[in-house]
Design a protein around this motif. Structure first.
Motif, PDB file in Angstrom:
ATOM      1  N   PHE A  33       0.857  -1.180   0.000  1.00  0.00           N
ATOM      2  CA  PHE A  33       0.000   0.000   0.000  1.00  0.00           C
ATOM      3  C   PHE A  33       0.893   1.229   0.000  1.00  0.00           C
ATOM      4  O   PHE A  33       1.843   1.318   0.777  1.00  0.00           O
ATOM      5  CB  PHE A  33      -0.899  -0.005   1.239  1.00  0.00           C
ATOM      6  N   LEU A  34       0.575   2.205  -0.871  1.00  0.00           N
ATOM      7  CA  LEU A  34       1.350   3.439  -0.913  1.00  0.00           C
ATOM      8  C   LEU A  34       0.547   4.641  -0.427  1.00  0.00           C
ATOM      9  O   LEU A  34       1.038   5.418   0.386  1.00  0.00           O
ATOM     10  CB  LEU A  34       1.863   3.705  -2.332  1.00  0.00           C
ATOM     11  N   ALA A  35      -0.680   4.822  -0.952  1.00  0.00           N
ATOM     12  CA  ALA A  35      -1.455   6.011  -0.595  1.00  0.00           C
ATOM     13  C   ALA A  35      -2.885   5.884  -1.080  1.00  0.00           C
ATOM     14  O   ALA A  35      -3.210   5.031  -1.909  1.00  0.00           O
ATOM     15  CB  ALA A  35      -0.817   7.249  -1.219  1.00  0.00           C
ATOM     16  N   VAL A  36      -3.728   6.787  -0.556  1.00  0.00           N
ATOM     17  CA  VAL A  36      -5.079   6.998  -1.071  1.00  0.00           C
ATOM     18  C   VAL A  36      -5.193   8.475  -1.396  1.00  0.00           C
ATOM     19  O   VAL A  36      -4.913   9.318  -0.554  1.00  0.00           O
ATOM     20  CB  VAL A  36      -6.169   6.612  -0.044  1.00  0.00           C
ATOM     21  N   LYS A  37      -5.570   8.784  -2.622  1.00  0.00           N
ATOM     22  CA  LYS A  37      -5.750  10.172  -3.056  1.00  0.00           C
ATOM     23  C   LYS A  37      -7.048  10.266  -3.832  1.00  0.00           C
ATOM     24  O   LYS A  37      -7.214   9.611  -4.871  1.00  0.00           O
ATOM     25  CB  LYS A  37      -4.601  10.635  -3.971  1.00  0.00           C
ATOM     26  N   ASN A  38      -7.985  11.066  -3.325  1.00  0.00           N
ATOM     27  CA  ASN A  38      -9.261  11.295  -4.008  1.00  0.00           C
ATOM     28  C   ASN A  38      -9.976   9.996  -4.374  1.00  0.00           C
ATOM     29  O   ASN A  38     -10.504   9.853  -5.480  1.00  0.00           O
ATOM     30  CB  ASN A  38      -9.059  12.150  -5.258  1.00  0.00           C
ATOM     31  N   GLY A  39      -9.979   9.054  -3.466  1.00  0.00           N
ATOM     32  CA  GLY A  39     -10.680   7.797  -3.693  1.00  0.00           C
ATOM     33  C   GLY A  39      -9.966   6.808  -4.591  1.00  0.00           C
ATOM     34  O   GLY A  39     -10.502   5.779  -4.933  1.00  0.00           O
ATOM     35  N   THR A  40      -8.739   7.124  -4.964  1.00  0.00           N
ATOM     36  CA  THR A  40      -7.920   6.204  -5.751  1.00  0.00           C
ATOM     37  C   THR A  40      -6.861   5.610  -4.836  1.00  0.00           C
ATOM     38  O   THR A  40      -6.176   6.341  -4.121  1.00  0.00           O
ATOM     39  CB  THR A  40      -7.255   6.924  -6.936  1.00  0.00           C
ATOM     40  N   GLU A  74     -16.987   2.585  -5.723  1.00  0.00           N
ATOM     41  CA  GLU A  74     -16.347   3.531  -6.635  1.00  0.00           C
ATOM     42  C   GLU A  74     -14.824   3.609  -6.480  1.00  0.00           C
ATOM     43  O   GLU A  74     -14.181   4.401  -7.164  1.00  0.00           O
ATOM     44  CB  GLU A  74     -16.958   4.923  -6.466  1.00  0.00           C
ATOM     45  N   LEU A  75     -14.257   2.815  -5.596  1.00  0.00           N
ATOM     46  CA  LEU A  75     -12.806   2.841  -5.425  1.00  0.00           C
ATOM     47  C   LEU A  75     -12.103   2.293  -6.664  1.00  0.00           C
ATOM     48  O   LEU A  75     -12.590   1.358  -7.298  1.00  0.00           O
ATOM     49  CB  LEU A  75     -12.389   2.012  -4.211  1.00  0.00           C
ATOM     50  N   THR A  76     -10.979   2.868  -6.983  1.00  0.00           N
ATOM     51  CA  THR A  76     -10.145   2.361  -8.069  1.00  0.00           C
ATOM     52  C   THR A  76      -8.735   2.140  -7.543  1.00  0.00           C
ATOM     53  O   THR A  76      -8.334   2.724  -6.533  1.00  0.00           O
ATOM     54  CB  THR A  76     -10.094   3.332  -9.270  1.00  0.00           C
ATOM     55  N   VAL A  77      -7.989   1.300  -8.248  1.00  0.00           N
ATOM     56  CA  VAL A  77      -6.635   0.961  -7.833  1.00  0.00           C
ATOM     57  C   VAL A  77      -5.677   1.228  -8.985  1.00  0.00           C
ATOM     58  O   VAL A  77      -5.963   0.894 -10.130  1.00  0.00           O
ATOM     59  CB  VAL A  77      -6.520  -0.526  -7.416  1.00  0.00           C
ATOM     60  N   ILE A  78      -4.544   1.816  -8.656  1.00  0.00           N
ATOM     61  CA  ILE A  78      -3.488   2.058  -9.638  1.00  0.00           C
ATOM     62  C   ILE A  78      -2.197   1.455  -9.110  1.00  0.00           C
ATOM     63  O   ILE A  78      -1.813   1.693  -7.961  1.00  0.00           O
ATOM     64  CB  ILE A  78      -3.306   3.557  -9.913  1.00  0.00           C
ATOM     65  N   ASN A  79      -1.536   0.677  -9.968  1.00  0.00           N
ATOM     66  CA  ASN A  79      -0.223   0.133  -9.634  1.00  0.00           C
ATOM     67  C   ASN A  79       0.827   1.175  -9.992  1.00  0.00           C
ATOM     68  O   ASN A  79       0.873   1.658 -11.116  1.00  0.00           O
ATOM     69  CB  ASN A  79       0.032  -1.158 -10.410  1.00  0.00           C
ATOM     70  N   VAL A  80       1.648   1.525  -9.032  1.00  0.00           N
ATOM     71  CA  VAL A  80       2.709   2.502  -9.244  1.00  0.00           C
ATOM     72  C   VAL A  80       3.989   1.744  -9.580  1.00  0.00           C
ATOM     73  O   VAL A  80       4.464   0.945  -8.773  1.00  0.00           O
ATOM     74  CB  VAL A  80       2.911   3.366  -7.977  1.00  0.00           C
ATOM     75  N   PRO A  81       4.546   1.982 -10.765  1.00  0.00           N
ATOM     76  CA  PRO A  81       5.778   1.283 -11.143  1.00  0.00           C
ATOM     77  C   PRO A  81       6.918   1.590 -10.171  1.00  0.00           C
ATOM     78  O   PRO A  81       6.975   2.671  -9.589  1.00  0.00           O
ATOM     79  CB  PRO A  81       6.091   1.824 -12.538  1.00  0.00           C
ATOM     80  N   HIS A  82       7.821   0.638 -10.027  1.00  0.00           N
ATOM     81  CA  HIS A  82       8.992   0.836  -9.164  1.00  0.00           C
ATOM     82  C   HIS A  82       9.767   2.054  -9.637  1.00  0.00           C
ATOM     83  O   HIS A  82       9.969   2.245 -10.834  1.00  0.00           O
ATOM     84  CB  HIS A  82       9.879  -0.417  -9.181  1.00  0.00           C
ATOM     85  N   GLU A  85       7.326   6.018  -7.018  1.00  0.00           N
ATOM     86  CA  GLU A  85       6.587   6.206  -5.777  1.00  0.00           C
ATOM     87  C   GLU A  85       6.456   7.682  -5.391  1.00  0.00           C
ATOM     88  O   GLU A  85       5.455   8.085  -4.812  1.00  0.00           O
ATOM     89  CB  GLU A  85       7.239   5.450  -4.620  1.00  0.00           C
ATOM     90  N   ASN A  86       7.452   8.488  -5.689  1.00  0.00           N
ATOM     91  CA  ASN A  86       7.433   9.902  -5.311  1.00  0.00           C
ATOM     92  C   ASN A  86       6.609  10.759  -6.261  1.00  0.00           C
ATOM     93  O   ASN A  86       6.512  11.964  -6.076  1.00  0.00           O
ATOM     94  CB  ASN A  86       8.866  10.445  -5.235  1.00  0.00           C
ATOM     95  N   GLN A  87       6.034  10.147  -7.291  1.00  0.00           N
ATOM     96  CA  GLN A  87       5.293  10.911  -8.290  1.00  0.00           C
ATOM     97  C   GLN A  87       3.791  10.632  -8.251  1.00  0.00           C
ATOM     98  O   GLN A  87       3.080  10.914  -9.204  1.00  0.00           O
ATOM     99  CB  GLN A  87       5.857  10.618  -9.671  1.00  0.00           C
ATOM    100  N   ILE A  88       3.303  10.094  -7.144  1.00  0.00           N
ATOM    101  CA  ILE A  88       1.878   9.767  -7.025  1.00  0.00           C
ATOM    102  C   ILE A  88       1.020  11.016  -7.215  1.00  0.00           C
ATOM    103  O   ILE A  88      -0.022  10.960  -7.860  1.00  0.00           O
ATOM    104  CB  ILE A  88       1.584   9.086  -5.672  1.00  0.00           C
ATOM    105  N   ASP A  89       1.439  12.147  -6.683  1.00  0.00           N
ATOM    106  CA  ASP A  89       0.640  13.369  -6.775  1.00  0.00           C
ATOM    107  C   ASP A  89       0.425  13.809  -8.222  1.00  0.00           C
ATOM    108  O   ASP A  89      -0.561  14.472  -8.528  1.00  0.00           O
ATOM    109  CB  ASP A  89       1.275  14.507  -5.973  1.00  0.00           C
ATOM    110  N   SER A  90       1.320  13.443  -9.110  1.00  0.00           N
ATOM    111  CA  SER A  90       1.180  13.866 -10.504  1.00  0.00           C
ATOM    112  C   SER A  90       0.493  12.819 -11.366  1.00  0.00           C
ATOM    113  O   SER A  90       0.326  13.019 -12.571  1.00  0.00           O
ATOM    114  CB  SER A  90       2.559  14.197 -11.086  1.00  0.00           C
TER     115      SER A  90
END
Length: 91
Positions: A33-40, A74-82, A85-90
Motif C-alpha cells: 500500500f502506498l497512498a489513497v488520493k481522491n478515492g484512488t 467507486e474505489l479504483t486501484v493504480i499500480n505505481v511502477p517501481h 513512488e514519489n510521483q503519485i501526486d502527478s
C-alpha cells in the motif's frame, strides 16, 4: 462520490490489502500500500507480480474488486511502477 475522506479510507484499505496478500503470495507475488488520493488507491505490486502479464487482471479483478466489495463500489486501484513512488501526486 465516495463518502469518506482519504484519511478515513487508509485503515480499511490496508485491511483489505492484507486480506488479498495471501493470494498473491501463492504465486510468489506481493503488494504494498502506498497512498489513497481522491478515492484512488495507489499500490505497488512486488515479487513475481512485477512484469507479469496477469498483473492488470490481478489489480482489477482481485484487489480492486475486493476493495469495492469491502469498502465502496467507486474505489479504483493504480499500480505505481517501481521508481515512481514519489510521483503519485502527478498521476
Amino acid at each position: 462520490m465516495i463518502p469518506f475522506t482519504d484519511e478515513e479510507l487508509i485503515s480499511p484499505v490496508k485491511n483489505t490489502i492484507e486480506k488479498v496478500r495471501p493470494s498473491l503470495a501463492l504465486d510468489g507475488g506481493d503488494i504494498q500500500f502506498l497512498a489513497v488520493k481522491n478515492g484512488t488507491v495507489y499500490v505497488q505490486l512486488q515479487g513475481a507480480c512485477v512484469g507479469c502479464g496477469s498483473a492488470g487482471n490481478t489489480l482489477k479483478y482481485g484487489v480492486e474488486r475486493q476493495l469495492r466489495m469491502d469498502i465502496h463500489p467507486e474505489l479504483t486501484v493504480i499500480n505505481v511502477p517501481h521508481g515512481m513512488e514519489n510521483q503519485i501526486d502527478s498521476m
